[in-house]
Design a protein around this motif. Structure first.
Motif, PDB file in Angstrom:
ATOM      1  N   UNK A  81       0.944  -1.313   0.294  1.00 27.78           N
ATOM      2  CA  UNK A  81       0.119  -0.155  -0.118  1.00 27.78           C
ATOM      3  C   UNK A  81       0.734   1.545   0.215  1.00 27.78           C
ATOM      4  N   UNK A  82       0.711   2.406  -0.991  1.00 23.33           N
ATOM      5  CA  UNK A  82       2.036   3.515  -1.243  1.00 23.33           C
ATOM      6  C   UNK A  82       1.468   4.179  -2.396  1.00 23.33           C
ATOM      7  N   UNK A  83       1.576   5.432  -1.943  1.00 25.96           N
ATOM      8  CA  UNK A  83       1.023   6.329  -3.367  1.00 25.96           C
ATOM      9  C   UNK A  83       2.097   6.481  -4.173  1.00 25.96           C
ATOM     10  N   UNK A  84       1.918   5.896  -5.577  1.00 28.31           N
ATOM     11  CA  UNK A  84       2.308   5.909  -6.191  1.00 28.31           C
ATOM     12  C   UNK A  84       2.738   7.546  -7.222  1.00 28.31           C
ATOM     13  N   UNK A  85       3.823   7.941  -7.233  1.00 23.27           N
ATOM     14  CA  UNK A  85       4.455   9.149  -7.720  1.00 23.27           C
ATOM     15  C   UNK A  85       4.398   9.114  -9.582  1.00 23.27           C
ATOM     16  N   UNK A  86       3.880  10.373  -9.780  1.00 17.59           N
ATOM     17  CA  UNK A  86       3.992   9.800 -11.378  1.00 17.59           C
ATOM     18  C   UNK A  86       4.877  11.178 -12.043  1.00 17.59           C
ATOM     19  N   UNK A  87       6.090  10.709 -12.792  1.00 13.38           N
ATOM     20  CA  UNK A  87       6.977  11.694 -12.314  1.00 13.38           C
ATOM     21  C   UNK A  87       6.812  12.613 -13.274  1.00 13.38           C
ATOM     22  N   UNK A  88       7.045  14.166 -13.213  1.00 18.47           N
ATOM     23  CA  UNK A  88       6.975  15.611 -13.354  1.00 18.47           C
ATOM     24  C   UNK A  88       6.981  15.682 -15.171  1.00 18.47           C
ATOM     25  N   UNK A  89       8.435  14.619 -15.727  1.00 14.30           N
ATOM     26  CA  UNK A  89       7.992  14.612 -17.220  1.00 14.30           C
ATOM     27  C   UNK A  89       7.541  14.018 -18.061  1.00 14.30           C
TER      28      UNK A  89
END
Length: 611
Positions: free
Chosen positions: A552-560
């Motif tokens: 269980x986590x907060x998936x991050x989508x990078x700025x690029x």
């Protein structure tokens, strides 16, 4: 790993994809096993005892079920007539000698007659070509294309063409057998020496040691020929490919070439240029023989070929053969078995192959992860190294040469392949391949005779139990599958059907795995994430390879990535494509995307952004 590093040392350039708008899915089926309902499975059983499948078992109903699984191409393995132990002398076919046949049903890679098909597969062997042509037609009517094997490196020791077209002579018929080598000989010889069968160990005795009029530990071949795997011994070892003889392509015994090589720059030229290059060149006889074979089957209605052990044959031959094939059928599907990463680019660019097995890089990496000692960190590295040829590297988790996933020697549980299958099918624009029975967890446990379990036998008459339960006495409805087997097949069906419809999976790829390892708590090397996109579809794919742990986590989508997707700072609804029940959103704030993810053991999600 060495191959991967070698790839990274190459200059990677964006590949130019062929005219394919959606992914292809190949269903490899061992033709003589598919429709066999016999469950006896006697060790070294005869065709009467253990049964055999037929071309006719691929009914319109069966083919529609294969298509509905999400299949675009059927690779019918074992179609060309190969050496086998069964009496078809009433049909003008000579008996094969068990001393040079592996198993009782024989290896599909010891082809005896390239212009005909395996008589075992026909209801009426005298009409076996007509029955195969009818199967091709049924497959086409079901909306799929047909692939068969061509085995260019070797043929059966007992090669004998019965139905050659006019002007076609058998392999070796015109050879000067007094020479070890001649550019236009089809085989290599050991002049003045007779062939001797191998010195058997108990486990490899022909027909398991059964008394048979032909098992006299002799096979008449004088002079002896080189064996298929390159052995130059008149008496090959029992681990050699003793049932076959190596084909000569104009490569001298010292390894030098007796034909012109492609000029510099031909790796960037198209099939037409390759075809024209060879049009005025002296061509070794074996090259022409295989060209004629390929064109014969294209005229017959076949849509493509799987080339066995292609790296054992010079790349110049492939330039010649494949450009001839493509001049006949631009859309022909050409798949090759090549295992040396150092050769990948030459066989694709110079040899004009459409696709190669991605075994040594992706398959081996995923297998290690499934077995518990590999890390998902390796997969993005593999994909980066393959970036310039990723479209050409066909992905699979099973085929007839590899261990069944559910075999104890692999991982012993077919469900452990679910995240691996998602990754294999979605990480690249390449085709996906599955092996019949994989979708219901077939473990390959039957000891049929030649060789040992872990993969379904390719040498003997045998029934395939899990697959037979799906076949359900030719109702092809899964009626005898367990609940878990039904769920597994449902998973494959949803996944494969999504892949052949998705536009994004033929578009761009970027890994977000390492970014999340650096920036996301509770995210580690048992999880993998990446994004795929096209102009009209954006996907976020995340998989949990751990069989025991929830994530269980907060998936991050990078700025690029957000910038490439041109997403404003707002909240987007996400649709989960694999199960359809997960509700979540992607919040874009300050140019970065964030989303909450909960993954059960072995769970994968394919999220699409609803704009």
């Amino acid at each position: 790993m060495l191959g991967m590093l070698a790839c990274e040392q190459k200059v990677n350039k964006k590949p130019v994809l062929p005219e394919m708008k959606k992914k292809a899915v190949v269903y490899q089926v061992f033709t003589r096993l598919f429709g066999n309902t016999n469950t006896t499975n006697k060790l070294w059983g005869t065709i009467e005892e253990n049964g055999v499948g037929k071309f006719s078992d691929f009914t319109p109903l069966a083919l529609n079920e294969i298509r509905d699984l999400g299949v675009t191409h059927v690779w019918y393995t074992g179609v060309p007539h190969h050496a086998l132990i069964n009496d078809y002398t009433d049909y003008g076919i000579s008996n094969d000698d068990p001393d040079v046949v592996k198993g009782r049903a024989g290896s599909p890679y010891a082809v005896k007659d390239y212009y005909n098909v395996n008589p075992d597969l026909a209801d009426d062997p005298s009409k076996r070509l007509d029955e195969f042509k009818a199967l091709i037609q049924r497959t086409h009517e079901a909306g799929m294309k047909v692939i068969i094997d061509i085995v260019p490196n070797h043929v059966a020791r007992s090669y004998e063409g019965l139905t050659n077209p006019n002007g076609i002579s058998d392999f070796g018929a015109k050879d000067d057998v007094n020479k070890e080598y001649d550019v236009n000989n089809n085989f290599y010889y050991i002049p003045g020496t007779k062939f001797k069968v191998p010195q058997w160990e108990e486990a490899y005795l022909p027909l398991g040691g059964e008394n048979n009029a032909l098992t006299d530990h002799k096979f008449k071949e004088s002079p002896a020929k080189w064996t298929g795997n390159g052995s130059r011994l008149a008496q090959p070892h029992f681990n050699d490919w003793y049932e076959t003889v190596k084909v000569n392509y104009g490569v001298r015994p010292d390894g030098t070439k007796d034909f012109e090589e492609l000029p510099e720059g031909y790796d960037a030229k198209d099939n037409k240029a390759h075809f024209e290059f060879w049009s005025d060149k002296a061509i070794p006889d074996s090259w022409n023989k295989f060209r004629d074979i390929a064109l014969y089957w294209l005229n017959f209605g076949v849509d493509g070929f799987r080339f066995d052990m292609a790296e054992m044959v010079p790349v110049e031959f492939w330039s010649y053969l494949n450009s001839n094939i493509k001049m006949k059928n631009h859309d022909a599907f050409l798949l090759a078995e090549v295992y040396n990463p150092e050769l990948y680019r030459d066989y694709i660019r110079k040899g004009k192959m459409d696709y190669l097995y991605d075994k040594v890089e992706l398959y081996d990496s995923i297998k290690h992860i499934m077995k518990g000692y590999g890390w998902t960190d390796h997969i993005p590295v593999v994909q980066k190294g393959m970036a310039d040829i990723e479209h050409h590297m066909l992905h699979f988790l099973e085929n007839h040469d590899e261990q069944r996933i559910a075999s104890p020697d692999f991982v012993g549980d077919a469900t452990l392949a679910k995240p691996a299958m998602v990754v294999s099918a979605t990480i690249s624009t390449s085709p996906t391949m599955i092996y019949f029975g994989q979708e219901v967890g077939e473990p390959g446990a039957e000891d049929a005779g030649f060789g040992k379990p872990t993969r379904t036998s390719i040498f003997d008459y045998v029934g395939v139990p899990h697959h037979q339960r799906w076949m359900n006495n030719k109702k092809f409805d899964g009626g005898r599958l367990s609940d878990d087997e039904k769920k597994l097949r449902g998973f494959y069906k949803r996944l494969l059907n999504f892949t052949i419809k998705s536009e994004a999976l033929m578009g761009e790829y970027e890994e977000i795995h390492f970014y999340n390892k650096d920036h996301t708590e509770s995210y580690d090397h048992r999880v993998l994430s990446y994004v795929r996109w096209s102009d009209n579809e954006k996907l976020i794919i995340v998989s949990n390879f751990d069989a025991h742990k929830n994530y269980e986590f907060e998936l991050k989508i990078p700025e690029q990535v957000i910038a490439k997707w041109n997403l404003p700072n707002e909240e987007f609804s996400l649709k989960e494509e694999l199960y359809g029940q997960v509700k979540t959103t992607l919040l874009v704030k300050n140019g970065q995307g964030k989303m909450d993810v909960k993954l059960a053991p072995l769970e994968s999600y394919i999220f699409s952004i609803e704009e």
